[in-house]
Design an enzyme around this catalytic site. Sequence first.
Site, mmCIF file in Angstrom:
data_model
loop_
_atom_site.group_PDB
_atom_site.id
_atom_site.type_symbol
_atom_site.label_atom_id
_atom_site.label_comp_id
_atom_site.label_asym_id
_atom_site.label_seq_id
_atom_site.Cartn_x
_atom_site.Cartn_y
_atom_site.Cartn_z
ATOM 1 C CD GLU A 1 -8.867 -8.788 -3.680
ATOM 2 O OE1 GLU A 1 -7.747 -9.316 -3.447
ATOM 3 O OE2 GLU A 1 -9.685 -8.513 -2.789
ATOM 4 C CE1 TYR B 1 -9.366 -2.785 0.533
ATOM 5 C CE2 TYR B 1 -8.692 -0.672 -0.370
ATOM 6 C CZ TYR B 1 -8.399 -1.826 0.331
ATOM 7 O OH TYR B 1 -7.133 -2.010 0.850
ATOM 8 C CB THR C 1 -7.480 -6.123 9.657
ATOM 9 O OG1 THR C 1 -7.884 -7.235 8.851
ATOM 10 C CG2 THR C 1 -7.876 -4.815 8.996
ATOM 11 C CG PHE D 1 -13.488 1.642 7.533
ATOM 12 C CD1 PHE D 1 -12.890 1.209 6.354
ATOM 13 C CD2 PHE D 1 -14.225 0.724 8.265
ATOM 14 C CE1 PHE D 1 -13.018 -0.099 5.911
ATOM 15 C CE2 PHE D 1 -14.352 -0.601 7.836
ATOM 16 C CZ PHE D 1 -13.756 -1.002 6.650
ATOM 17 C CG HIS E 1 -5.237 -6.016 -0.469
ATOM 18 N ND1 HIS E 1 -6.466 -5.926 0.145
ATOM 19 C CD2 HIS E 1 -5.377 -6.943 -1.450
ATOM 20 C CE1 HIS E 1 -7.308 -6.760 -0.464
ATOM 21 N NE2 HIS E 1 -6.668 -7.384 -1.437
ATOM 22 C CE LYS F 1 -3.931 -2.235 2.296
ATOM 23 N NZ LYS F 1 -4.894 -2.173 3.439
ATOM 24 N NE ARG G 1 -2.372 -5.796 7.050
ATOM 25 C CZ ARG G 1 -3.537 -6.297 6.645
ATOM 26 N NH1 ARG G 1 -4.141 -7.247 7.337
ATOM 27 N NH2 ARG G 1 -4.096 -5.844 5.535
ATOM 28 C CG ASN H 1 -3.649 -2.441 6.896
ATOM 29 O OD1 ASN H 1 -3.454 -2.027 5.743
ATOM 30 N ND2 ASN H 1 -4.723 -3.124 7.239
ATOM 31 N NE ARG I 1 -6.378 -12.116 5.044
ATOM 32 C CZ ARG I 1 -7.100 -10.996 5.080
ATOM 33 N NH1 ARG I 1 -7.020 -10.114 4.076
ATOM 34 N NH2 ARG I 1 -7.886 -10.724 6.086
HETATM 35 P P1 DAT Z 1 -7.886 -6.766 5.353
HETATM 36 O O1 DAT Z 1 -7.067 -5.705 4.664
HETATM 37 O O2 DAT Z 1 -7.134 -7.398 6.496
HETATM 38 O O3 DAT Z 1 -8.473 -7.773 4.411
HETATM 39 P P2 DAT Z 1 -10.537 -5.595 5.469
HETATM 40 O O4 DAT Z 1 -10.759 -6.164 4.116
HETATM 41 O O5 DAT Z 1 -11.560 -5.888 6.522
HETATM 42 O O6 DAT Z 1 -9.107 -6.003 6.049
HETATM 43 O O7 DAT Z 1 -10.442 -3.993 5.357
HETATM 44 C C1 DAT Z 1 -9.800 -3.390 4.256
HETATM 45 C C2 DAT Z 1 -8.957 -2.250 4.777
HETATM 46 O O8 DAT Z 1 -9.796 -1.236 5.338
HETATM 47 C C3 DAT Z 1 -8.012 -2.635 5.917
HETATM 48 O O9 DAT Z 1 -6.801 -3.151 5.423
HETATM 49 C C4 DAT Z 1 -7.835 -1.338 6.641
HETATM 50 C C5 DAT Z 1 -9.177 -0.663 6.491
HETATM 51 N N1 DAT Z 1 -10.048 -0.932 7.647
HETATM 52 C C6 DAT Z 1 -10.646 -2.090 7.982
HETATM 53 N N2 DAT Z 1 -11.385 -1.982 9.091
HETATM 54 C C7 DAT Z 1 -11.248 -0.690 9.493
HETATM 55 C C8 DAT Z 1 -11.754 0.067 10.590
HETATM 56 N N3 DAT Z 1 -12.563 -0.475 11.507
HETATM 57 N N4 DAT Z 1 -11.381 1.370 10.672
HETATM 58 C C9 DAT Z 1 -10.567 1.940 9.762
HETATM 59 N N5 DAT Z 1 -10.062 1.273 8.698
HETATM 60 C C10 DAT Z 1 -10.382 -0.019 8.570
HETATM 61 MG MG MG Z 2 -9.862 -7.529 2.921
#
Ligand code: DAT
Ligand code: MG
Length: 134
Positions: free
Chosen positions: A128, A51, A93, A59, A117, A11, A104, A114, A87
């Site tokens: 993706e 996304y 996350t 968020f 991805h 990222k 992370r 973080n 992962r």
């Molecule tokens: P991951 O990247 O572990 O698959 P995710 O798909 O649930 O996690 O979320 C995508 C991204 O969005 C994540 O890398 C960071 C951000 N994110 C997730 N949950 C969040 C939250 N509660 N507050 C702020 N950002 C968040």
């Molecule tokens: Mg995700």
Amino acid sequence: MSQQSTFIMVKPDGVRRGLIGEIISRFERKGLTLDKIRVLTIDEDLARRHYAEHVEKPFFPELLAFITSGPVVAMQWSGENAVAVARKIMGATNPQEAEPGTIRGDYGLVVTENLVHGSDSPESAARELALFFP
Ligand code: DAT
Ligand code: MG
């Protein structure tokens, strides 16, 4: 267990902080194979498609601003059980909950930034990968 391909992305924070090599080397050392790589800056349209599951989340505006804030490194990695293995190498996350020894856990402090991805299922990986390597 099976041979899989997964989508991994460094990222904008990982690129800005000079951690591309460090992040790539973790997947390499694990034994995964780098098949494809490209550097690009994600625009709003691609961010919304990538996304899609998060577009309605509170968020999302912050996530959108962050993920479009600078170049990313988009990659296809493959190997045995590659989706889940990647992962695990990334960690949870929220970097504050991610174990030391994960990307992370070692380099992150706040949830938006973080570093990396990784696809969460073989189905997400296929979707993706098609978006970033059409
Ligand atoms: P991951 O990247 O572990 O698959 P995710 O798909 O649930 O996690 O979320 C995508 C991204 O969005 C994540 O890398 C960071 C951000 N994110 C997730 N949950 C969040 C939250 N509660 N507050 C702020 N950002 C968040
Ligand atoms: Mg995700």
